[in-house]
Design an enzyme around this catalytic site. Sequence first.
Site, PDB file in Angstrom:
ATOM      1  N   CYS A  34      37.678  39.419  51.703  1.00 33.42           N
ATOM      2  CA  CYS A  34      37.152  39.231  53.248  1.00 33.42           C
ATOM      3  C   CYS A  34      36.286  37.770  52.964  1.00 33.42           C
ATOM      4  CB  CYS A  34      36.575  40.170  53.345  1.00 33.42           C
ATOM      5  SG  CYS A  34      34.866  41.256  52.342  1.00 33.42           S
ATOM      6  N   HIS A  66      30.872  43.594  51.521  1.00 38.02           N
ATOM      7  CA  HIS A  66      32.277  43.394  52.573  1.00 38.02           C
ATOM      8  C   HIS A  66      30.909  42.089  53.454  1.00 38.02           C
ATOM      9  CE1 HIS A  66      35.097  43.164  55.402  1.00 38.02           C
ATOM     10  NE2 HIS A  66      33.880  43.909  56.954  1.00 38.02           N
TER      11      HIS A  66
END
Length: 1004
Positions: A450, A847
């Site tokens: 990510c 994330h």
Amino acid sequence: MDKILEAVVTSSYPASVKQGLVRRVLEAARQPLEREQCLALLALGARLYVGGTEELPRRVGCQLLHVAGRHHPDVFAEFFSARRVLRLLQGSAGPPGARALACVQLGLQLLPDGPAADEVFALLRREVLRAVCERPGPAVCAQVARLLARHPRCVPDGPHRLLFCQQLVRCLGRFRCPAEGEEGAVEFLEQAQQVSGLLAQLWRSQPAAILPCLKELFAVISCTDEEPPSSALASVVQHLPLELMDGVVRNLSNDDSVTDAQMLMAISRMIDWVSWPLGKNIDKWIIALLKGLAAVKKFSILIEVSLTKIEKVFSKLLYPIVRGAALCVLKYILLTFQHSHEAFHLLLPHIPPMVASLIKEDSNSGTSCLEQLAELVHCMVFRFPGFPDLYEPVMEAIKDLQVPNEDRIKQLLGQDAWTSQKSELAGFYPRLMAKSDTGKIGLINLGNTCYVNSILQALFMASDFRHCVLRLTENNSQPLMTKLQWLFAFLEHSQRPAISPENFLSASWTPWFSPGTQQDCSEYLKYLLDRLHEEEKTGARICQKLKQSSLPSPPEEAPGPRLTSVETMFGGKIVTRIRCLRCLNVSSREEAFTDLSLAFPPPERCRRRRLGSVVRPAEEVRAQGASRVGARRQRKLCIAGDAAPPLLDVLGANEQQVDREEEAKEGRVEKDEGDGEKEEKEVEESPLAREEEEEEEEEKVKKEKEETETEKEKDEDGLGPGIAAAATTPTPTGEPSSGSEGSRSVLDLVNYFLSPERLTAENRYHCESCASLQDAEKVVELSQGPRYLILTLLRFSFDLRTMRRRKILDDVALPLLLRLPLAGGHGQAYDLCSVVVHSGVSSESGHYYCYAREGAARPAASALGASDRPEPDNQWYLFNDTRVSFSSFESVSNVTSFFPKDTAYVLFYRQRPGEVPVAEPGSPRARAEPTLHKDLMEAISKDNVLYLQEQEKEARSRAAYISALPASPHWGRGFDEDKDEDEGSAGGCNPAGGNGGDFHRLVF
């Protein structure tokens, strides 16, 4: 007498007259009668009771039968023979009517014991079995149940009893509610309850019939050929002994003769039974069966049934009578569906209205459900962070409800979930995906990538840079830039919902990164820009040499090196000056940069500055310079004009003090970070430095009292062009961007970045004129601003107390407009265009996702006279791996307030178009997307056609697969033979990797 009575009943006399005449006839019938007369009255009574269309005839027929049976038992026994009963039951085609069965039940009550009665009971044992085998409706079936409950001698015996029980289950599966409205529904429920009650009675007398009946029940609900069975079957479950549950589920889940298709159909229909109002223990059986499927690793069934039924289960929370069972099933599905956020995200649009309905209901049941639902939502948000746009309305709806502590959340999430098999399930059950409504395309997470996806999306949304990349010619010597061009081209023109950056990631891989682990997106960005810059420089030199070698004679003067794309878009220049405080000699050095790292100032420094900053005279500061000379303390770059490099005085002297404990706690961590050096080096402090810090702290406390008494008058002209405007730039709420005491803004970090630095003690500067170490002052100026200003907030620091790296979770206000001074007294305005957010508490985990908007150029005229106003709020987007959604600046600015672990990390600011230097011919200034070269256009066209073909093929395969389910021995065998579509990992940074399910992947 019978003819007179029949004429009275069928006449048009008033009801009172009829009742009077009927009363006289019944009184006469109680007297001794001739046999023929009595039989005639009995025949009339049976005829009126069974065939009467109105209430009065049926009541009269019932009264006649009662009178004859009580006062003339011998004649009644003769009349109510087995032949008469058979005639009543077979009086019409199909199963017997409910009135005929009621007449038989009445006759059995009046029939005296004897051989005639035995004959009748033997007949009924055969006829009731025949009746239920003909699948009667709810009314007839319920009448059979009442008959057998009242007269157990009519129940079939021997092997016929088991068959009778199984046929009753079949009958329940055919029930349909005959009438609409509340009365019809209540009657239907009562009829189903009567039939299931008869089954329970039979099971108590013969327990061996339970398991065969369960097999019959499963056969009914797992059949895919017939129409869906009735929910009335749910009434059977409440009578099943719970002690049989484990054995039944174990046998069923391990039965090889039960196909996955049958199991999927059965569990789906069982979940539909949650809506049955009187179903007891239904939730227990559903959960037990789901656990059994998880135990044998039939995850495809669990995934499918969870995704298709979770919204229906959630909707049942509205109804108090079924709320308890629905909530239990909902909690189990969500708390076990932990490999993906897909199930939870299906509920997000429904949660706010459900919360509003439960609050409006204002009942004990509603309040309890609301508390459990809020707890469940907090668990899911904790499990799947990184979706602020989706979660914001939900969190707003439940903001007044109690928030469970982290231990409670972990306890709930610690159940045995069937989520560890995700890698085996990737692509097992493809779903037809559509391109996002935003028109943007996502990037597939390849396993903790990510950080790459968020940076690539931010670069893609930098429209000038994107155009520059897309204009790259076909034959070039820049392989990495070419791969980026292909990636950007497909992000712009592909019809797929998401594409895979696998090829580009392989080409741009940072050598010291470990595959499959989370990395720092800022570090990747710096490496990527450096690679692109060096590659273009090298290619340009090679091309120049080849061009020169082909010329007959060398050129008189070699042309100067051209700026690379990275330098054009992201390159700026900083002049660092250091002034010796002894001889006042100034040394200077100019350096190029592509991003600026903003460290967090110590809390005491922020407070002192907010209590009133002293603006130093321009003459005193103008000679100050900066250079890095062995200093180990935190690097602080100062951007300033030829006028003073002043502090951005963003708050007045009336601000409250920062909490002491917070200063002591954060000061240890935030004081010495940045400078590109390892935090471990900052631990090495001399005793002299510590003593100086203690002295400074004492002086600080003394000065605070004096500084708070008067407010320093801020001279905006002395701050340099645009400084005051930036210092007081209002947020969308109308408040200053710098925030309140204890909070921070980008301007606070820029203040620290701009501040002069005194080099003393261990950090003294070696002055060439003095030929010794001397105290000095370092100042930095921004001599040339980049087109895209990249700011990295240095959030990761080394904690001296725990000796571990930690993340600074402070909320930082993000101004839409940032105006910075340049050397020479000029200033440049920058508009915020992208924000990369890190969700988590460590640089090695969490994330990344990205908020971005198009950095499109506005007409220059519109920028004139409006340079101090934020750019109009163009549409913001949220890029979260494969998921792309609409967003807003309000969501960007409030993300940390809603989700404390989600903090802005890398900021992209675009220079105001009206202030950009005149563009060169052919430079990427146009808003329209550049024309792609032929090979790239053909590749995109072919892939779009291929994608449409894949979608059609998948839809046809799915339809053919479903139609063949009964004959398929295994769920999914031969379903997706094209293994190329599903190989590779969809990945995720954690369980909330942001990937929105499985996609057909185009790999770059």
